[in-house]
Write a protein that holds these residues in place. Sequence first.
Motif, PDB file in Angstrom:
ATOM      1  N   LEU A   1       0.847  -1.191   0.000  1.00  0.00           N
ATOM      2  CA  LEU A   1       0.000   0.000   0.000  1.00  0.00           C
ATOM      3  C   LEU A   1       0.886   1.246   0.000  1.00  0.00           C
ATOM      4  CD1 LEU A   1      -2.874   1.149   0.107  1.00  0.00           C
ATOM      5  CD2 LEU A   1      -2.715   1.092   2.610  1.00  0.00           C
ATOM      6  N   PHE A   2       0.669   2.126  -0.971  1.00  0.00           N
ATOM      7  CA  PHE A   2       1.523   3.306  -1.162  1.00  0.00           C
ATOM      8  C   PHE A   2       2.996   2.865  -1.197  1.00  0.00           C
ATOM      9  CE2 PHE A   2      -2.178   4.952   1.272  1.00  0.00           C
ATOM     10  CZ  PHE A   2      -2.761   5.659   0.237  1.00  0.00           C
ATOM     11  N   THR A   3       3.237   1.845  -1.989  1.00  0.00           N
ATOM     12  CA  THR A   3       4.520   1.143  -1.958  1.00  0.00           C
ATOM     13  C   THR A   3       5.673   2.022  -2.409  1.00  0.00           C
ATOM     14  OG1 THR A   3       3.293  -0.876  -2.468  1.00  0.00           O
ATOM     15  CG2 THR A   3       5.686  -0.948  -2.713  1.00  0.00           C
ATOM     16  N   ARG A   4       5.495   2.765  -3.483  1.00  0.00           N
ATOM     17  CA  ARG A   4       6.601   3.580  -4.000  1.00  0.00           C
ATOM     18  C   ARG A   4       7.010   4.657  -2.994  1.00  0.00           C
ATOM     19  NH1 ARG A   4       7.227   2.758  -9.664  1.00  0.00           N
ATOM     20  NH2 ARG A   4       5.453   1.686 -10.618  1.00  0.00           N
ATOM     21  N   PHE A   5       6.050   5.268  -2.339  1.00  0.00           N
ATOM     22  CA  PHE A   5       6.355   6.311  -1.343  1.00  0.00           C
ATOM     23  C   PHE A   5       7.204   5.749  -0.209  1.00  0.00           C
ATOM     24  CE2 PHE A   5       5.216   8.232   2.748  1.00  0.00           C
ATOM     25  CZ  PHE A   5       5.619   9.538   2.534  1.00  0.00           C
ATOM     26  N   TRP A   6       6.775   4.610   0.350  1.00  0.00           N
ATOM     27  CA  TRP A   6       7.517   4.033   1.467  1.00  0.00           C
ATOM     28  C   TRP A   6       8.837   3.437   1.017  1.00  0.00           C
ATOM     29  CZ3 TRP A   6       6.421   5.542   6.063  1.00  0.00           C
ATOM     30  CH2 TRP A   6       5.117   5.921   6.379  1.00  0.00           C
ATOM     31  N   ALA A   7       8.916   2.939  -0.210  1.00  0.00           N
ATOM     32  CA  ALA A   7      10.191   2.447  -0.721  1.00  0.00           C
ATOM     33  C   ALA A   7      11.208   3.582  -0.813  1.00  0.00           C
ATOM     34  CB  ALA A   7       9.995   1.794  -2.086  1.00  0.00           C
TER      35      ALA A   7
END
Length: 299
Positions: free
Chosen positions: A203-209
């Motif tokens: 969930l919201f993977t790119r932001f947290w990555a």
Amino acid sequence: MGLKARRPTAARRCRALGIHMSARHGSGSSIAPIFLRLCLGITFVWAGLGKVMNESSVSGDSAAVLANMGVIAPAGKPTTMGESAGIPTLMALAQDQPKEPAAKEPAAKEPPASAPASTPAPAPANQTHYTAADFPEPVKIKNVHFITLMVAKATVVPTDEKGEPAKMRLLPGALGQRPWPVVLAWGAAITELVGGAMILVGLFTRFWALGLAVVMGVAMWLTQFGPAIQAGTTQLLFLPQYPAKDVQAWMPLFWQFSLTCSALAVLCLGAGALSLDGLVFMKSGGPGAKPPAEKAAQG
């Protein structure tokens, strides 16, 4: 006539083969990020929980720095202090002095720390400055505050055995003032814990990555590249001067580098179809949705 009749059939076969290869490629690109997400998610949730839940003991200069940041205090003493009062203790920590204050320690070149490291800077009458002598016994702290100590130490220009200051500091000096070391430490721990959980479910993977990549990049700078450059003991301009065959010495750096690259890979690939991002954005026509041409080809 027979040749003309075969041409449409061959064309259809080529198109079918192309669609089949595209489907295989699409399924592979959707499944591949899952393995990266599992690695990152489990690792960072474990690391974040360890920082937030587990405790360790500190004493002496390390305890004094944390007390000056408002994290701990000796029994029966207030926790207030001036913003510049912690600089002498930070100097003692950066120079790896003994636990008791030393009167012969050289002074730093910064204006607030013009006195020797064992002499506290003047503070208002209603504020308190702590030294290593206030913490002769170990004090329990959460493991997240080892990042607080790391940040505080990185904002001070250390001196070598000859008393000569280093050419650079690892972080801007303003970040060493209260409450920034504590804020940055908790920010890193929360990013690891929450970011790891969010990447695990996709969930919201790119932001947290991106957040995890930044955290690991700063960690490599503060623990590996920065100290080596600061001490002038590098190889290939920025790598620590570890022996090539010393696996134990290189292992922390390679571990940090692997996590950084994995986070950047997830940032580029996204979470894949088997994720909450895939469910949400594909249904809403967001970034994860298939383009119309691909839908028409598969239809």
